[in-house]
Motif scaffolding. Structure first.
Motif, mmCIF file in Angstrom:
data_model
loop_
_atom_site.group_PDB
_atom_site.id
_atom_site.type_symbol
_atom_site.label_atom_id
_atom_site.label_comp_id
_atom_site.label_asym_id
_atom_site.label_seq_id
_atom_site.Cartn_x
_atom_site.Cartn_y
_atom_site.Cartn_z
ATOM 1 N N HIS A 218 67.276 42.148 56.726
ATOM 2 C CA HIS A 218 65.904 42.453 56.289
ATOM 3 C C HIS A 218 65.611 41.935 54.877
ATOM 4 N N MET A 219 66.247 40.796 54.565
ATOM 5 C CA MET A 219 65.971 40.127 53.287
ATOM 6 C C MET A 219 64.468 39.829 53.194
ATOM 7 N N LEU A 220 63.877 39.445 54.340
ATOM 8 C CA LEU A 220 62.425 39.264 54.382
ATOM 9 C C LEU A 220 61.824 40.561 54.926
ATOM 10 N N GLY B 122 68.661 29.679 51.785
ATOM 11 C CA GLY B 122 70.030 29.395 52.256
ATOM 12 C C GLY B 122 70.263 27.895 52.347
ATOM 13 N N LEU B 123 70.546 27.303 51.177
ATOM 14 C CA LEU B 123 70.745 25.844 51.151
ATOM 15 C C LEU B 123 72.222 25.534 51.433
ATOM 16 N N GLY B 124 72.641 25.791 52.671
ATOM 17 C CA GLY B 124 74.008 25.465 53.083
ATOM 18 C C GLY B 124 73.973 24.215 53.939
ATOM 19 N N ARG B 125 74.896 24.143 54.909
ATOM 20 C CA ARG B 125 74.971 22.943 55.757
ATOM 21 C C ARG B 125 73.641 22.677 56.461
ATOM 22 N N ILE B 126 73.101 23.694 57.166
ATOM 23 C CA ILE B 126 71.878 23.479 57.952
ATOM 24 C C ILE B 126 70.672 23.316 57.021
ATOM 25 N N GLY B 127 70.607 24.149 55.987
ATOM 26 C CA GLY B 127 69.506 24.048 55.024
ATOM 27 C C GLY B 127 69.392 22.640 54.456
ATOM 28 N N LEU C 243 60.150 31.050 65.841
ATOM 29 C CA LEU C 243 61.367 31.870 65.871
ATOM 30 C C LEU C 243 62.300 31.433 66.993
ATOM 31 N N ASP C 244 63.538 31.156 66.600
ATOM 32 C CA ASP C 244 64.578 30.837 67.589
ATOM 33 C C ASP C 244 65.484 32.044 67.805
ATOM 34 N N VAL C 245 65.350 33.038 66.920
ATOM 35 C CA VAL C 245 66.262 34.188 66.930
ATOM 36 C C VAL C 245 65.467 35.471 66.723
ATOM 37 N N ALA D 156 80.487 29.705 67.836
ATOM 38 C CA ALA D 156 79.268 29.770 67.012
ATOM 39 C C ALA D 156 79.687 29.573 65.566
ATOM 40 N N VAL D 157 78.697 29.324 64.698
ATOM 41 C CA VAL D 157 79.035 29.295 63.269
ATOM 42 C C VAL D 157 78.851 30.683 62.650
ATOM 43 N N GLY D 158 77.820 31.417 63.099
ATOM 44 C CA GLY D 158 77.588 32.782 62.606
ATOM 45 C C GLY D 158 78.631 33.722 63.201
ATOM 46 N N HIS E 192 66.339 28.793 47.772
ATOM 47 C CA HIS E 192 66.926 29.985 47.161
ATOM 48 C C HIS E 192 68.286 30.263 47.781
ATOM 49 N N ASN E 193 69.292 30.392 46.936
ATOM 50 C CA ASN E 193 70.641 30.830 47.316
ATOM 51 C C ASN E 193 71.005 31.959 46.373
ATOM 52 N N ARG E 194 72.135 32.618 46.604
ATOM 53 C CA ARG E 194 72.565 33.615 45.617
ATOM 54 C C ARG E 194 72.878 32.928 44.291
ATOM 55 N N MET E 195 73.463 31.738 44.379
ATOM 56 C CA MET E 195 73.791 30.951 43.176
ATOM 57 C C MET E 195 73.141 29.576 43.311
ATOM 58 N N PRO F 68 64.466 30.685 73.025
ATOM 59 C CA PRO F 68 65.604 31.548 73.376
ATOM 60 C C PRO F 68 66.917 31.112 72.714
ATOM 61 N N HIS F 69 66.961 31.166 71.410
ATOM 62 C CA HIS F 69 68.177 30.870 70.623
ATOM 63 C C HIS F 69 68.781 29.511 71.029
ATOM 64 N N LEU F 70 68.008 28.466 70.785
ATOM 65 C CA LEU F 70 68.405 27.114 71.220
ATOM 66 C C LEU F 70 68.943 26.224 70.100
ATOM 67 N N GLY F 71 69.138 26.788 68.886
ATOM 68 C CA GLY F 71 69.504 25.977 67.722
ATOM 69 C C GLY F 71 70.533 24.889 68.003
ATOM 70 N N SER F 72 71.665 25.266 68.587
ATOM 71 C CA SER F 72 72.752 24.288 68.800
ATOM 72 C C SER F 72 72.749 23.735 70.223
ATOM 73 N N ASN G 294 62.416 30.823 61.532
ATOM 74 C CA ASN G 294 63.743 31.454 61.486
ATOM 75 C C ASN G 294 64.618 30.906 62.600
ATOM 76 N N THR G 295 65.627 30.101 62.184
ATOM 77 C CA THR G 295 66.630 29.631 63.150
ATOM 78 C C THR G 295 68.005 30.166 62.754
ATOM 79 N N ALA G 296 68.021 31.212 61.891
ATOM 80 C CA ALA G 296 69.320 31.737 61.417
ATOM 81 C C ALA G 296 69.747 32.921 62.283
HETATM 82 P P1 NAP Z 1 76.339 27.840 55.474
HETATM 83 O O1 NAP Z 1 76.693 26.397 55.287
HETATM 84 O O2 NAP Z 1 77.371 28.873 55.156
HETATM 85 O O3 NAP Z 1 75.015 28.118 54.605
HETATM 86 C C1 NAP Z 1 74.523 29.388 54.348
HETATM 87 C C2 NAP Z 1 73.776 29.358 53.018
HETATM 88 O O4 NAP Z 1 73.184 30.627 52.809
HETATM 89 C C3 NAP Z 1 74.663 29.060 51.816
HETATM 90 O O5 NAP Z 1 74.047 28.065 51.062
HETATM 91 C C4 NAP Z 1 74.697 30.378 51.053
HETATM 92 O O6 NAP Z 1 74.741 30.103 49.675
HETATM 93 C C5 NAP Z 1 73.382 31.024 51.441
HETATM 94 N N1 NAP Z 1 73.439 32.485 51.410
HETATM 95 C C6 NAP Z 1 74.360 33.308 51.957
HETATM 96 N N2 NAP Z 1 74.030 34.589 51.756
HETATM 97 C C7 NAP Z 1 72.876 34.571 51.035
HETATM 98 C C8 NAP Z 1 72.035 35.589 50.516
HETATM 99 N N3 NAP Z 1 72.311 36.876 50.700
HETATM 100 N N4 NAP Z 1 70.948 35.207 49.835
HETATM 101 C C9 NAP Z 1 70.636 33.900 49.648
HETATM 102 N N5 NAP Z 1 71.388 32.891 50.133
HETATM 103 C C10 NAP Z 1 72.499 33.230 50.814
HETATM 104 O O7 NAP Z 1 75.896 28.131 56.954
HETATM 105 P P2 NAP Z 1 75.196 27.124 58.011
HETATM 106 O O8 NAP Z 1 76.218 26.403 58.782
HETATM 107 O O9 NAP Z 1 74.123 26.379 57.307
HETATM 108 O O10 NAP Z 1 74.552 28.208 59.021
HETATM 109 C C11 NAP Z 1 73.630 29.171 58.549
HETATM 110 C C12 NAP Z 1 73.371 30.226 59.604
HETATM 111 O O11 NAP Z 1 72.577 29.666 60.635
HETATM 112 C C13 NAP Z 1 74.619 30.748 60.337
HETATM 113 O O12 NAP Z 1 75.257 31.783 59.636
HETATM 114 C C14 NAP Z 1 74.075 31.197 61.665
HETATM 115 O O13 NAP Z 1 73.823 32.580 61.665
HETATM 116 C C15 NAP Z 1 72.778 30.422 61.812
HETATM 117 N N6 NAP Z 1 72.811 29.463 62.944
HETATM 118 C C16 NAP Z 1 71.929 29.619 63.970
HETATM 119 C C17 NAP Z 1 71.923 28.721 65.014
HETATM 120 C C18 NAP Z 1 70.965 28.863 66.144
HETATM 121 O O14 NAP Z 1 71.336 28.575 67.280
HETATM 122 N N7 NAP Z 1 69.726 29.253 65.909
HETATM 123 C C19 NAP Z 1 72.820 27.644 65.028
HETATM 124 C C20 NAP Z 1 73.695 27.503 63.961
HETATM 125 C C21 NAP Z 1 73.685 28.426 62.922
HETATM 126 P P3 NAP Z 1 75.297 31.143 48.596
HETATM 127 O O15 NAP Z 1 76.577 31.664 49.190
HETATM 128 O O16 NAP Z 1 75.472 30.300 47.381
HETATM 129 O O17 NAP Z 1 74.263 32.180 48.420
#
Ligand code: NAP
Length: 317
Positions: A215-217, A151-156, A259-261, A73-75, A173-176, A282-286, A233-235
Motif C-alpha cells: 500500500h505504498m500507493l 522502483g528503478l531496478g531491472r524492469i524499471g 493493471l496487470d496485477v 518468478a522474480v517476485g 523513485h527508489n529508497r536510495m 491477467p498477470h501477463l508480464g512475463s 502497475n505490472t509489479a
Molecule cells: P529489481 O531489479 O529488484 O528492482 C526493484 C526496484 O525497486 C529496485 O530498484 C529497488 O531499489 C526498488 N525498491 C525496492 N523496494 C522499494 C521501496 N520500498 N521503495 C522504493 N523503491 C523500492 O526487480 P525487477 O526484476 O525489476 O522486478 C520488480 C518486480 O516486478 C518484482 O519484484 C515482481 O514482483 C514484479 N514482476 C511482475 C511481473 C508480472 O508478470 N507482472 C513480471 C516480473 C516481475 P532500492 O532497493 O534502491 O530501493
C-alpha cells in the motif's frame, strides 16, 4: 535419489533438465492449496513453485527434506524467506530473463490507457463505430510527457529505454538514488515519492512487494496524482491500495489505470471491472514463449545446483 516436486506444469525445456531426479509434476490445471501442496510434496528435496503457492513457515516445517524452493518468478513475496533461512533451505528466483517481456507489457499498458485502445476495440466490436469524428475517444500523447518510475531496478530501467523512444522525460523513485553516472546514462532524475506523483503524467510501479512497499500507493498518495495522469502497475497488486484506486478512478481524480496485477489475485473487484477507464490483464508480464522458456531453464539450473551441493546461480537466501 532426490525427489523434485513441481507444483504446476512448466515449459518442457525446464522439466527435461530435471528428469535426472525423481520428478513429480502436478499436471492438472489446478493450483494446489496449502494442504494439497504439503501432501503433494511429501519427501521432496526440491520444490518448484508458482507465485500463487504460499510457502509459509508451516509448509516449510512440514517438508523436512527440503533443500531448495525454486520459484518460477522474480517476485518472491509468497515465500517466508526468514523461515527458509532458519532451516538452511535455499530460495531462488528467475531475475533478468523476464525483464524485457515485462517492460514490453508495461509499454503496452501505457499506450492502451493513454490512447484508449480497449475502449476503441469495444466500440467497434459492439457495432457503435459511426465513422471518423474529430473528438472520438481522444487520448493523450507521450512526447514531452513525464513518466514516473517507482522502483528503478531491472524492469524499471528497461521501461526507461522504451519510454525515451517515445520522447518522454523520466523521473524515478527508489529508497536510495542511483549513482549520478547511472542517472546521466539513463537520462533520469530522482524525486521523492510525493514529488514524483505530483508531476508525472504516467506513473509506473516496479517495486517488489514487501512489508515496506505494501500500500505504498495509499489513498493520500494517489490523490497527489494529476487528474490527467495514468497509473500502470505490472509489479504486485498490493503495492497499490486497490480500493483507494477504485475510488480515484470512479471520481475521475486520475485519467486511467493499466493493471496487470491485483491485490487478491485471481479476484478482481467488480467495481474495477465495470470501469471504462481501466485496462485489466491477467498477470501477463512475463508471458512470452521466450521468457517462460528461459525461466523454466533457470529454475531447473537453480534446483540442480543446490542438489549437487553447489551455489545456486539465482540464490535469494
Ligand atoms: P529489481 O531489479 O529488484 O528492482 C526493484 C526496484 O525497486 C529496485 O530498484 C529497488 O531499489 C526498488 N525498491 C525496492 N523496494 C522499494 C521501496 N520500498 N521503495 C522504493 N523503491 C523500492 O526487480 P525487477 O526484476 O525489476 O522486478 C520488480 C518486480 O516486478 C518484482 O519484484 C515482481 O514482483 C514484479 N514482476 C511482475 C511481473 C508480472 O508478470 N507482472 C513480471 C516480473 C516481475 P532500492 O532497493 O534502491 O530501493
Amino acid at each position: 535419489m532426490d525427489k523434485v516436486c513441481v507444483t504446476y506444469k512448466i515449459p518442457e525445456q525446464g522439466q527435461r533438465l530435471l528428469k535426472r531426479y525423481e520428478l513429480k509434476v502436478n499436471t492438472q490445471d489446478h493450483f494446489l492449496d496449502k494442504s494439497e501442496l504439503i501432501d503433494f510434496a511429501e519427501g521432496a528435496s526440491a520444490l518448484v513453485t508458482l507465485l500463487s503457492d504460499v510457502i509459509d513457515r508451516e509448509v516449510i516445517s512440514r517438508l523436512p527434506n527440503l533443500k531448495v524452493v525454486a520459484t518460477y518468478a522474480v517476485g518472491f513475496n509468497n515465500i517466508d524467506i526468514v523461515a527458509a533461512k532458519e532451516k538452511g533451505i535455499t530460495v531462488t528466483n528467475t531475475p533478468g530473463v523476464l525483464t524485457e517481456a515485462t517492460a514490453d507489457l508495461t509499454l503496452a499498458l501505457i499506450l492502451a490507457t493513454t490512447r484508449r485502445i480497449v475502449e476503441g476495440d469495444r466500440l467497434v466490436r459492439e457495432g457503435r463505430f459511426e465513422g471518423w469524428k474529430p473528438e472520438l475517444l481522444l487520448g493523450t500523447s507521450l512526447k514531452d510527457k513525464v513518466l514516473g518510475i517507482i522502483g528503478l531496478g531491472r524492469i524499471g530501467k528497461a521501461v526507461v529505454h522504451r519510454a525515451k523512444a517515445f520522447g518522454m522525460k523520466v523521473v524515478y523513485h527508489n529508497r536510495m538514488p542511483a549513482s549520478k553516472k547511472e542517472e546521466k546514462t539513463l537520462d533520469v532524475e530522482y524525486r521523492s515519492l510525493e514529488d514524483l506523483l505530483k508531476l508525472s503524467d504516467v506513473v509506473s510501479v516496479h517495486v517488489p512487494l514487501t512489508r515496506e512497499s505494501r500500500h505504498m500507493l495509499s489513498a493520500s498518495k494517489l490523490k497527489l496524482m494529476k487528474p490527467t495522469a495514468v497509473l500502470i502497475n505490472t509489479a504486485r497488486g498490493a503495492v497499490v491500495d486497490e480500493q483507494a484506486l477504485i475510488n480515484v478512478l470512479q471520481e475521475g481524480k486520475i485519467f486511467a489505470a493499466g493493471l496487470d496485477v491485483f491485490e487478491n489475485e485471481p479476484d478482481v473487484p467488480y467495481a474495477l471491472r465495470e470501469l471504462d477507464n481501466v485496462v485489466l490483464l491477467p498477470h501477463l508480464g512475463s508471458a512470452t514463449m521466450e521468457a517462460r522458456m528461459e525461466m523454466a531453464i533457470m529454475v531447473a539450473r537453480n534446483v540442480t545446483a543446490v542438489l549437487e551441493g553447489k551455489q545456486a546461480p539465482n540464490r535469494i537466501v
